[in-house]
Scaffold this motif. Sequence first.
Motif, PDB file in Angstrom:
ATOM      1  N   GLU A  78       0.824  -1.217   0.000  1.00 59.26           N
ATOM      2  CA  GLU A  78       0.000   0.000   0.000  1.00 59.26           C
ATOM      3  C   GLU A  78       0.851   1.258   0.000  1.00 59.26           C
ATOM      4  O   GLU A  78       0.458   2.292  -0.558  1.00 59.26           O
ATOM      5  N   LEU A  79       2.042   1.172   0.601  1.00 62.71           N
ATOM      6  CA  LEU A  79       2.947   2.319   0.633  1.00 62.71           C
ATOM      7  C   LEU A  79       3.824   2.406  -0.610  1.00 62.71           C
ATOM      8  O   LEU A  79       4.629   3.329  -0.748  1.00 62.71           O
ATOM      9  N   GLY A  80       3.694   1.418  -1.508  1.00 64.37           N
ATOM     10  CA  GLY A  80       4.475   1.431  -2.733  1.00 64.37           C
ATOM     11  C   GLY A  80       5.886   0.921  -2.591  1.00 64.37           C
ATOM     12  O   GLY A  80       6.718   1.148  -3.477  1.00 64.37           O
ATOM     13  N   LEU A 123      12.866   2.410   2.679  1.00 67.53           N
ATOM     14  CA  LEU A 123      12.826   1.968   4.071  1.00 67.53           C
ATOM     15  C   LEU A 123      12.220   3.038   4.974  1.00 67.53           C
ATOM     16  O   LEU A 123      11.383   2.743   5.839  1.00 67.53           O
ATOM     17  N   ARG A 124      12.603   4.281   4.768  1.00 66.48           N
ATOM     18  CA  ARG A 124      12.072   5.367   5.599  1.00 66.48           C
ATOM     19  C   ARG A 124      10.574   5.549   5.376  1.00 66.48           C
ATOM     20  O   ARG A 124       9.823   5.834   6.311  1.00 66.48           O
ATOM     21  N   ARG A 125      10.126   5.341   4.142  1.00 72.30           N
ATOM     22  CA  ARG A 125       8.692   5.452   3.871  1.00 72.30           C
ATOM     23  C   ARG A 125       7.917   4.407   4.671  1.00 72.30           C
ATOM     24  O   ARG A 125       6.851   4.686   5.213  1.00 72.30           O
ATOM     25  N   TYR A 126       8.483   3.204   4.765  1.00 75.66           N
ATOM     26  CA  TYR A 126       7.806   2.172   5.558  1.00 75.66           C
ATOM     27  C   TYR A 126       7.872   2.512   7.050  1.00 75.66           C
ATOM     28  O   TYR A 126       6.864   2.393   7.758  1.00 75.66           O
ATOM     29  N   PRO A 180       8.621   2.754  19.079  1.00 77.83           N
ATOM     30  CA  PRO A 180       8.552   1.773  17.987  1.00 77.83           C
ATOM     31  C   PRO A 180       7.990   2.368  16.693  1.00 77.83           C
ATOM     32  O   PRO A 180       7.198   3.315  16.706  1.00 77.83           O
ATOM     33  N   CYS A 181       8.407   1.764  15.591  1.00 78.50           N
ATOM     34  CA  CYS A 181       7.850   2.103  14.284  1.00 78.50           C
ATOM     35  C   CYS A 181       7.762   0.811  13.476  1.00 78.50           C
ATOM     36  O   CYS A 181       8.368  -0.201  13.847  1.00 78.50           O
ATOM     37  N   PRO A 182       7.027   0.797  12.369  1.00 78.53           N
ATOM     38  CA  PRO A 182       6.986  -0.404  11.534  1.00 78.53           C
ATOM     39  C   PRO A 182       8.380  -0.718  10.989  1.00 78.53           C
ATOM     40  O   PRO A 182       9.048   0.161  10.444  1.00 78.53           O
ATOM     41  N   CYS A 183       8.814  -1.975  11.153  1.00 74.96           N
ATOM     42  CA  CYS A 183      10.158  -2.388  10.736  1.00 74.96           C
ATOM     43  C   CYS A 183      10.110  -3.696   9.960  1.00 74.96           C
ATOM     44  O   CYS A 183       9.159  -4.468  10.071  1.00 74.96           O
ATOM     45  N   HIS A 184      11.161  -3.954   9.203  1.00 72.44           N
ATOM     46  CA  HIS A 184      11.303  -5.190   8.416  1.00 72.44           C
ATOM     47  C   HIS A 184      12.079  -6.245   9.185  1.00 72.44           C
ATOM     48  O   HIS A 184      11.694  -7.402   9.237  1.00 72.44           O
ATOM     49  N   ASN A 185      13.248  -5.874   9.733  1.00 74.86           N
ATOM     50  CA  ASN A 185      14.039  -6.699  10.640  1.00 74.86           C
ATOM     51  C   ASN A 185      14.812  -7.842   9.981  1.00 74.86           C
ATOM     52  O   ASN A 185      15.320  -8.721  10.686  1.00 74.86           O
ATOM     53  N   ASP A 186      14.944  -7.813   8.648  1.00 77.23           N
ATOM     54  CA  ASP A 186      15.742  -8.848   7.973  1.00 77.23           C
ATOM     55  C   ASP A 186      16.253  -8.302   6.642  1.00 77.23           C
ATOM     56  O   ASP A 186      15.976  -8.848   5.582  1.00 77.23           O
ATOM     57  N   GLY A 196      14.882  -0.479 -11.642  1.00 79.77           N
ATOM     58  CA  GLY A 196      15.446   0.646 -12.374  1.00 79.77           C
ATOM     59  C   GLY A 196      14.762   1.960 -12.069  1.00 79.77           C
ATOM     60  O   GLY A 196      15.300   3.035 -12.333  1.00 79.77           O
ATOM     61  N   ARG A 197      13.540   1.879 -11.531  1.00 82.10           N
ATOM     62  CA  ARG A 197      12.805   3.086 -11.161  1.00 82.10           C
ATOM     63  C   ARG A 197      12.538   3.134  -9.660  1.00 82.10           C
ATOM     64  O   ARG A 197      12.663   4.173  -9.036  1.00 82.10           O
ATOM     65  N   ALA A 198      12.158   1.999  -9.108  1.00 81.86           N
ATOM     66  CA  ALA A 198      11.791   1.942  -7.687  1.00 81.86           C
ATOM     67  C   ALA A 198      12.450   0.741  -7.029  1.00 81.86           C
ATOM     68  O   ALA A 198      12.803  -0.243  -7.686  1.00 81.86           O
ATOM     69  N   ILE A 199      12.614   0.846  -5.725  1.00 82.18           N
ATOM     70  CA  ILE A 199      13.087  -0.263  -4.898  1.00 82.18           C
ATOM     71  C   ILE A 199      11.882  -0.851  -4.177  1.00 82.18           C
ATOM     72  O   ILE A 199      11.100  -0.122  -3.554  1.00 82.18           O
ATOM     73  N   ARG A 200      11.734  -2.166  -4.269  1.00 78.80           N
ATOM     74  CA  ARG A 200      10.693  -2.841  -3.511  1.00 78.80           C
ATOM     75  C   ARG A 200      11.332  -3.833  -2.555  1.00 78.80           C
ATOM     76  O   ARG A 200      12.350  -4.454  -2.880  1.00 78.80           O
ATOM     77  N   ILE A 201      10.733  -3.949  -1.384  1.00 85.25           N
ATOM     78  CA  ILE A 201      11.270  -4.805  -0.323  1.00 85.25           C
ATOM     79  C   ILE A 201      10.383  -6.032  -0.212  1.00 85.25           C
ATOM     80  O   ILE A 201       9.151  -5.923  -0.169  1.00 85.25           O
ATOM     81  N   ILE A 202      11.002  -7.212  -0.136  1.00 94.08           N
ATOM     82  CA  ILE A 202      10.252  -8.465  -0.045  1.00 94.08           C
ATOM     83  C   ILE A 202      10.613  -9.195   1.253  1.00 94.08           C
ATOM     84  O   ILE A 202      11.492  -8.770   1.994  1.00 94.08           O
ATOM     85  N   ASP A 203       9.914 -10.303   1.505  1.00 89.38           N
ATOM     86  CA  ASP A 203      10.176 -11.200   2.637  1.00 89.38           C
ATOM     87  C   ASP A 203       9.986 -10.504   3.986  1.00 89.38           C
ATOM     88  O   ASP A 203      10.947 -10.137   4.668  1.00 89.38           O
ATOM     89  N   TRP A 204       8.733 -10.398   4.390  1.00 88.67           N
ATOM     90  CA  TRP A 204       8.353  -9.656   5.593  1.00 88.67           C
ATOM     91  C   TRP A 204       8.110 -10.576   6.784  1.00 88.67           C
ATOM     92  O   TRP A 204       7.356 -10.232   7.696  1.00 88.67           O
ATOM     93  N   GLU A 205       8.754 -11.736   6.819  1.00 87.76           N
ATOM     94  CA  GLU A 205       8.509 -12.728   7.873  1.00 87.76           C
ATOM     95  C   GLU A 205       8.748 -12.203   9.289  1.00 87.76           C
ATOM     96  O   GLU A 205       8.071 -12.614  10.225  1.00 87.76           O
ATOM     97  N   TYR A 206       9.737 -11.348   9.435  1.00 89.40           N
ATOM     98  CA  TYR A 206      10.088 -10.849  10.768  1.00 89.40           C
ATOM     99  C   TYR A 206       9.572  -9.430  11.006  1.00 89.40           C
ATOM    100  O   TYR A 206       9.933  -8.787  11.987  1.00 89.40           O
TER     101      TYR A 206
END
Length: 295
Positions: A78-80, A123-126, A180-186, A196-206
Motif C-alpha cells: 500500500e505504501l508502494g 525503508l524510511r517510507r515504511y 517503535p515504528c513499523p520495521c522489516h528486521n531482515d 530501475g525506477r523503484a526499490i521494492r522490499i520483499i520477505d516480511w517474515e520478521y
Amino acid sequence: MRSRCIGSAVDERKLIQLIPELRGRSLTVSPLGGGLTNRNYRIDAEGKSYVLRVAGKDTVLLGIDRAREVACARAAAELGVGPEVVAYLPEHEALIRRFACGRALTVEEMQQPAVLSRVVEALRRYHNGPPGAGTFSPFATVRKYHALARTRQVTFPDSVGPALERLAAIDQELQADDSPCPCHNDLLAGNFIDDGRAIRIIDWEYGGMGNRFFDLGNLATNNDFADPHERTLLALYFGEVRPDDLRRLHLMRLVSDMREAMWGFLQAAISTLEVDYLAYGRKHLERFMNATSRN
C-alpha cells in the motif's frame, strides 16, 4: 536470513488451484533458489508472474507469525515499497504475491551512495507509515532462540554465555531509546528488488513494530558497511550524522549479529533444509564476540 522441492506433504499445483486468480489458468511453476527457511516458486500464468511461498517446518519457533507477515507485506504494498499480496492460505501457510520485476541488489551495490539513497527512501517510507501488526524485539528473540535451541540439545560454543551477558548490557544501554515504528528486521541485500525506477522490499517474515535502529544496524551489518557507508546511511536517513545516532547504529549492528547467530543454532535443530546452520551460527557469534571485545 532466509529451494528444494516441497515434497510429498504439499503439492504446489493443488495449492495454486485454491487461488481464484490462478485457478484453471495455463501456467508454469519453477522453483526459486536462495531461501534459507521456506520453499519458493515462480508462477508464470498467461503473461503475469507471481511468487508462491510455502512456509518451512516449525517456523513458528523462529518467532514468525504468518498473519503478521501478511499484514506487513500488505502495508508495504500500500505504501508502494512492496509487491502486491494476491492471496494468503493460512491453513497451508502459503502466500502468493506478485513477482517483483527487476533484480535483487548485491552487497556491492548496496554500498553505492546512489543505490543506498533509493534503498533508504523506501525503508524510511515504511518506517514512517501507519503503526502495523505485532512487535519485534531482537533481544527477546535472541533469548527465545537460545532457550529453544538448548531444549533441543544444540551444542553451543563456550563463548555463548559471555555473549549473552554482553547482549544484556547492550539491551540496558538502549532501553530508553526510540519509540517503535513499523520495521522489516531482515534487511539482506537480496530482499531489495530494483526495477530501475523503484526499490521494492520483499520477505516480511520478521516484520513488526520495532526499533528503526535495528533495521539500520541490520542493513549495515548484512551489507558489510564500513564507516563511510554508515555515515552515508545516517546522512541519507536523518539528513545529518549525529554522534548518538552513530552509537546506536553500532550497537544494533552487534545485536543483529547475535540474532543471526542464535537463528542459525535454532535452525540447526528444526530445519529440514540442507544448510550448515551451525557454521552460520558460529560465524555470527564469533563476529559478535570479536566486535564487542574491541569496544
